[in-house]
Design an enzyme around this catalytic site. Structure first.
Site, PDB file in Angstrom:
ATOM      1  N   ASP A 287      55.579 -31.063 -30.318  1.00  0.00           N
ATOM      2  CA  ASP A 287      54.389 -31.457 -29.568  1.00  0.00           C
ATOM      3  C   ASP A 287      54.664 -31.215 -28.090  1.00  0.00           C
ATOM      4  OD1 ASP A 287      51.960 -32.463 -28.859  1.00  0.00           O
ATOM      5  OD2 ASP A 287      52.409 -34.548 -29.364  1.00  0.00           O
TER       6      ASP A 287
ATOM      7  N   ASP B 184      48.829 -27.019 -29.006  1.00  0.00           N
ATOM      8  CA  ASP B 184      50.055 -27.586 -28.446  1.00  0.00           C
ATOM      9  C   ASP B 184      50.935 -28.323 -29.440  1.00  0.00           C
ATOM     10  OD1 ASP B 184      48.182 -29.595 -28.773  1.00  0.00           O
ATOM     11  OD2 ASP B 184      48.800 -30.698 -26.989  1.00  0.00           O
ATOM     12  N   GLU B 185      50.652 -28.247 -30.733  1.00  0.00           N
ATOM     13  CA  GLU B 185      51.531 -28.919 -31.682  1.00  0.00           C
ATOM     14  C   GLU B 185      51.498 -28.229 -33.032  1.00  0.00           C
ATOM     15  OE1 GLU B 185      50.440 -32.837 -33.101  1.00  0.00           O
ATOM     16  OE2 GLU B 185      48.402 -32.583 -32.343  1.00  0.00           O
TER      17      GLU B 185
END
Length: 389
Positions: free
Chosen positions: A40, A133-134
């Site tokens: 993350d 983003d993860e």
């Protein structure tokens, strides 16, 4: 900030006797253990802006619209003032008068996301992105033959820093549920490892509102039943949970014991991508409803960007009124929706056709469908492996 690593047990995992016992509990099916990493990025949008504009570094930054908008992301400097994503911009500015607003640059965020995805692919083909983003990574059998998930996570985080100038936090565990919880433990720029022997105890300490699959309404219901933490949830029988939560009862029963059987699925066929939100208070005013729709559209488009450039032709608006009546309205184009602005524009047009609202609105949702790609699930069935984290 220096990275933090927590090794919760020796790197040989739980003893076989523990694994056998855990599978005997009612409602908990035995399943092979995996080595899962959840990566993350830290305050991703805001961190990209600070990286690209030196004048923003060390200052409170919010990505999003300052006028009639919401915060899409907040830097850690802004979070110290209580600024958070999904907060109305006027509230954020009130909490942090020196807050600097910047417009989102989704092309830049997607470019960095592709860099990060390329790093992941050096270690495993089993990558399940959740957003720009993860992502989850299954490294039970890693491409480099490193063999220890903790070392893989450390190497990935070091490469992200070196190649993008950004920091990432990671959780390492034996299933997706705990890996995702662990990635949030030592943010920012942290690493947390939870091995099988420590999984149930780790889950017991956490509030149930942090559990995947337990939303705000379910958390409120659990609180009314005396369930605030994982330990409280574990104290409840399967019959009790099934009676109060129906088919989800067994899922919650398993989570309380650190058990999750969901696989990392690298290639999933998707029929639609969307998001919705239930408001704390019913809304009627057009400006407030459009502001909420703008935030929802931003969330959806960030998810779309994380799916390898997926395109769609149909926009669907969902409206739930205060009396729980649900209406949906959709519009299909002969070509793919061109971007977030057009996606929002169509959503707003569908919403305005329902205004003025005859009664309070408690929920809005936006979905993109008629997607231009169909990905087949080619993830192999998990082997019966128990390997070091």
């Amino acid at each position: 900030m220096p990275s933090t690593t927590i090794r919760s047990i020796c790197e040989h995992g739980a003893p076989a006797s523990h694994r056998r016992r855990s599978g005997l509990e009612r409602g908990v099916n035995s399943a092979p253990l995996r080595k899962i990493i959840h990566v993350d990025m830290d305050a991703f949008y805001a961190s990209v802006e600070q990286r690209d504009d030196p004048e923003l570094r060390g200052k409170p930054v919010a990505v999003g619209g300052q006028i009639r908008g919401v915060v899409a992301a907040a830097s850690y400097e802004a979070r110290r003032f209580g600024v958070r994503s999904a907060m109305p911009s006027v509230t954020a500015k009130r909490r942090c008068p020196d807050l600097i607003f910047v417009k989102p640059r989704f092309d830049a965020y997607r470019e960095v996301s592709h860099q990060i995805r390329a790093i992941f692919a050096d270690y495993t083909p089993h990558i399940e992105p959740l957003s720009l983003d993860e992502a989850y990574l299954d490294v039970t059998e890693d491409l480099k033959g490193i063999g220890i998930a903790t070392r893989i996570a450390e190497e990935i985080r070091a490469r992200i820093r070196a190649e993008t100038g950004l920091t990432a936090s990671a959780g390492v565990s034996y299933n997706k549920f705990i890996a995702k919880l662990a990635s949030d433990q030592n943010k920012p720029d942290g690493l947390c490892v939870i091995t099988p022997a420590k999984g149930p105890a780790f889950v017991a300490t956490l509030p149930v509102k942090r559990f995947h699959g337990i939303g705000p309404k379910t958390a409120e219901k659990m609180a009314r039943l005396g369930i605030e933490t994982g330990a409280d949830l574990r104290a409840m029988s399967l019959d009790f949970l099934a009676h109060n939560f129906g088919s989800a009862g067994e899922y919650y029963f398993n989570l309380a014991r650190g058990v999750c059987h969901r696989q990392v699925r690298a290639n999933r066929e998707r029929k639609s991508i969307g998001a919705e939100d239930t408001f704390f208070e019913d809304l009627r005013e057009e400006s407030a409803l459009i502001a909420e729709l703008e935030r929802i559209a931003t969330t959806v488009w960030s998810r779309i960007g994380g799916k390898g450039g997926i395109q769609g032709r149909t926009v669907t608006l969902k409206v739930k009124y205060q009396d729980f009546q649900i209406l949906t309205r959709c519009r299909s184009l002969t070509r793919p929706v061109s971007g977030r602005a057009e996606f929002l524009e169509i959503g707003v047009a569908l919403l305005k056709a329902l205004l003025p609202a005859c009664k309070g609105i408690r929920l809005l949702g936006l979905t993109l469908s008629n997607l231009g790609e169909e990905n087949r699930d080619t993830t192999p069935a998990p082997a019966e492996l128990v390997l070091p984290l």
